[in-house]
Design a protein around this motif. Structure first.
Motif, PDB file in Angstrom:
ATOM      1  N   ASP A  91       0.768  -1.193  -0.082  1.00 49.07           N
ATOM      2  CA  ASP A  91       0.000   0.012  -0.057  1.00 49.07           C
ATOM      3  C   ASP A  91       0.814   1.139   0.007  1.00 49.07           C
ATOM      4  OD1 ASP A  91      -2.311  -1.420  -0.059  1.00 49.07           O
ATOM      5  OD2 ASP A  91      -2.814  -1.347   2.137  1.00 49.07           O
ATOM      6  N   ASP A  92       1.885   1.127   1.025  1.00 48.24           N
ATOM      7  CA  ASP A  92       2.756   2.406   0.738  1.00 48.24           C
ATOM      8  C   ASP A  92       3.406   2.512  -0.744  1.00 48.24           C
ATOM      9  OD1 ASP A  92       2.463   2.567   3.547  1.00 48.24           O
ATOM     10  OD2 ASP A  92       4.164   1.664   4.026  1.00 48.24           O
ATOM     11  N   ILE A  93       3.864   1.567  -1.262  1.00 50.71           N
ATOM     12  CA  ILE A  93       4.296   1.498  -2.808  1.00 50.71           C
ATOM     13  C   ILE A  93       3.189   2.138  -3.573  1.00 50.71           C
ATOM     14  CG2 ILE A  93       5.337   0.265  -4.636  1.00 50.71           C
ATOM     15  CD1 ILE A  93       6.692  -1.690  -2.405  1.00 50.71           C
ATOM     16  N   VAL A  94       2.115   1.823  -3.410  1.00 50.88           N
ATOM     17  CA  VAL A  94       1.094   2.370  -4.106  1.00 50.88           C
ATOM     18  C   VAL A  94       1.115   4.008  -4.069  1.00 50.88           C
ATOM     19  CG1 VAL A  94      -1.490   2.414  -4.680  1.00 50.88           C
ATOM     20  CG2 VAL A  94      -0.028   0.324  -4.531  1.00 50.88           C
ATOM     21  N   ASP A  95       1.051   4.370  -2.671  1.00 50.45           N
ATOM     22  CA  ASP A  95       0.822   5.732  -2.465  1.00 50.45           C
ATOM     23  C   ASP A  95       2.156   6.397  -2.867  1.00 50.45           C
ATOM     24  OD1 ASP A  95      -1.410   5.619  -0.948  1.00 50.45           O
ATOM     25  OD2 ASP A  95      -0.558   5.288   0.842  1.00 50.45           O
ATOM     26  N   LEU A  96       3.435   5.910  -2.976  1.00 53.94           N
ATOM     27  CA  LEU A  96       4.581   6.543  -3.402  1.00 53.94           C
ATOM     28  C   LEU A  96       4.442   6.839  -4.912  1.00 53.94           C
ATOM     29  CD1 LEU A  96       7.473   7.317  -2.934  1.00 53.94           C
ATOM     30  CD2 LEU A  96       8.090   4.898  -3.405  1.00 53.94           C
ATOM     31  N   PHE A  97       4.051   5.604  -5.745  1.00 55.08           N
ATOM     32  CA  PHE A  97       4.135   5.839  -7.124  1.00 55.08           C
ATOM     33  C   PHE A  97       2.774   6.107  -7.633  1.00 55.08           C
ATOM     34  CE2 PHE A  97       7.799   2.916  -6.314  1.00 55.08           C
ATOM     35  CZ  PHE A  97       8.652   4.029  -6.903  1.00 55.08           C
ATOM     36  N   GLN A  98       1.768   5.176  -7.582  1.00 55.29           N
ATOM     37  CA  GLN A  98       0.568   5.433  -8.398  1.00 55.29           C
ATOM     38  C   GLN A  98      -0.333   6.661  -7.861  1.00 55.29           C
ATOM     39  OE1 GLN A  98      -1.731   1.747  -9.035  1.00 55.29           O
ATOM     40  NE2 GLN A  98      -4.042   2.848  -8.833  1.00 55.29           N
ATOM     41  N   ASN A  99      -0.356   6.565  -6.475  1.00 54.59           N
ATOM     42  CA  ASN A  99      -0.946   7.681  -5.838  1.00 54.59           C
ATOM     43  C   ASN A  99      -0.410   9.186  -5.761  1.00 54.59           C
ATOM     44  OD1 ASN A  99      -3.417   6.191  -5.857  1.00 54.59           O
ATOM     45  ND2 ASN A  99      -3.067   5.388  -3.797  1.00 54.59           N
ATOM     46  N   GLY A 100       1.092   8.929  -5.930  1.00 52.55           N
ATOM     47  CA  GLY A 100       1.834  10.060  -5.571  1.00 52.55           C
ATOM     48  C   GLY A 100       2.317  10.744  -6.955  1.00 52.55           C
ATOM     49  N   LEU A 101       3.369   9.889  -7.425  1.00 55.14           N
ATOM     50  CA  LEU A 101       4.026  10.264  -8.806  1.00 55.14           C
ATOM     51  C   LEU A 101       3.034  10.213  -9.945  1.00 55.14           C
ATOM     52  CD1 LEU A 101       6.695  10.943 -10.120  1.00 55.14           C
ATOM     53  CD2 LEU A 101       7.042   8.630 -10.608  1.00 55.14           C
ATOM     54  N   GLY A 102       2.105   9.388  -9.864  1.00 56.24           N
ATOM     55  CA  GLY A 102       1.201   9.199 -11.015  1.00 56.24           C
ATOM     56  C   GLY A 102       0.004  10.349 -10.982  1.00 56.24           C
ATOM     57  N   LYS A 103      -0.095  10.792  -9.833  1.00 55.27           N
ATOM     58  CA  LYS A 103      -1.228  11.762  -9.838  1.00 55.27           C
ATOM     59  C   LYS A 103      -0.354  13.390  -9.885  1.00 55.27           C
ATOM     60  CE  LYS A 103      -4.664   9.763  -7.312  1.00 55.27           C
ATOM     61  NZ  LYS A 103      -5.593   9.405  -5.993  1.00 55.27           N
ATOM     62  N   ASN A 104       0.780  13.315  -9.841  1.00 56.18           N
ATOM     63  CA  ASN A 104       1.371  14.623 -10.046  1.00 56.18           C
ATOM     64  C   ASN A 104       2.481  14.897 -11.385  1.00 56.18           C
ATOM     65  OD1 ASN A 104       1.075  16.181  -7.487  1.00 56.18           O
ATOM     66  ND2 ASN A 104       1.281  13.887  -6.948  1.00 56.18           N
TER      67      ASN A 104
END
Length: 219
Positions: A91-104
């Motif tokens: 979940d942390d990895i998803v937050d780092l990449f998909q929900n973080g990098l992906g949304k920015n």
């Protein structure tokens, strides 16, 4: 034979595909849209699985990349000693990449703030990546042997197009995190994937060239 319903690239099916190939397990990746649609509620099917990747192994049918990753890892030789902790890390990895990098990633200035901070507080990427780095027992997340979490992280790096980002901007976003960097390098460099002919993500779905070029100018 185990079946994975997903488009003809690694994407979010990457962790499962990498583990199956490394374990020498025969599998079939089904890429035709009509076949995927027959398994996915998001495409109109009256099923209990929403969207790809969908894994079918006998009577077992599951979706969601984290669940598929855990299933393959536990069954085919890449377990984690603590599945609850492993789920937190994924979940942390998803937050780092998909929900973080992906949304920015669609605007260079927004991307810069996410990756580098705004000068007043630490960058959100640094906060999340730092927490993940502190969870690596070494050399892999849970010690000497890779678990499904390591495959999940390495595949997420590919979907995030980090290699391409570095080649276009000169910035290796994992450089401050040597343990994470080593995990990605080891898993992505496995011999079992070298003749696969598969890519992580088509260019059309990755970060835009113009955003990376603009980021390189303002960093």
């Amino acid at each position: 034979m185990i079946k994975i319903y997903y488009w003809p690239f690694l994407g979010r099916a990457g962790p499962a595909v990498r583990m199956l190939r490394e374990a020498g397990v025969e599998y079939e990746q089904i890429t035709e849209m009509a076949d995927m649609a027959s398994k996915c509620a998001a495409f109109g099917a009256e099923t209990g699985t929403i969207a790809p990747p969908v894994l079918e192994d006998g009577d077992t049918v599951i979706s969601q990349s984290t669940a598929v990753t855990m299933y393959v890892g536990k069954k085919y030789g890449f377990p984690a000693p603590d599945d609850c902790k492993a789920l937190q890390l994924m979940d942390d990895i998803v937050d780092l990449f998909q929900n973080g990098l992906g949304k920015n990633r669609d605007d260079a200035k927004t991307l810069k703030v996410y990756l580098d901070g705004d000068g007043e507080k630490p960058a959100r990427f640094a906060v999340f990546a730092g927490a993940l780095e502190r969870n690596v027992a070494g050399p892999y997340f849970f010690g000497e042997k890779p678990s499904y979490v390591d495959f999940f992280f390495a595949s997420a790096c590919g979907v995030a197009c980090l290699d391409k980002f570095e080649s276009k901007t000169g910035v290796d976003v994992l450089a401050p995190y040597p343990k994470l960097q080593a995990i990605a390098s080891k898993i992505r460099g496995l011999d079992s994937m070298k003749d696969s002919g598969m890519i992580d993500l088509p260019d059309a779905y990755g970060m835009k060239e113009e955003v990376m070029e603009e980021y390189a100018k303002i960093k």
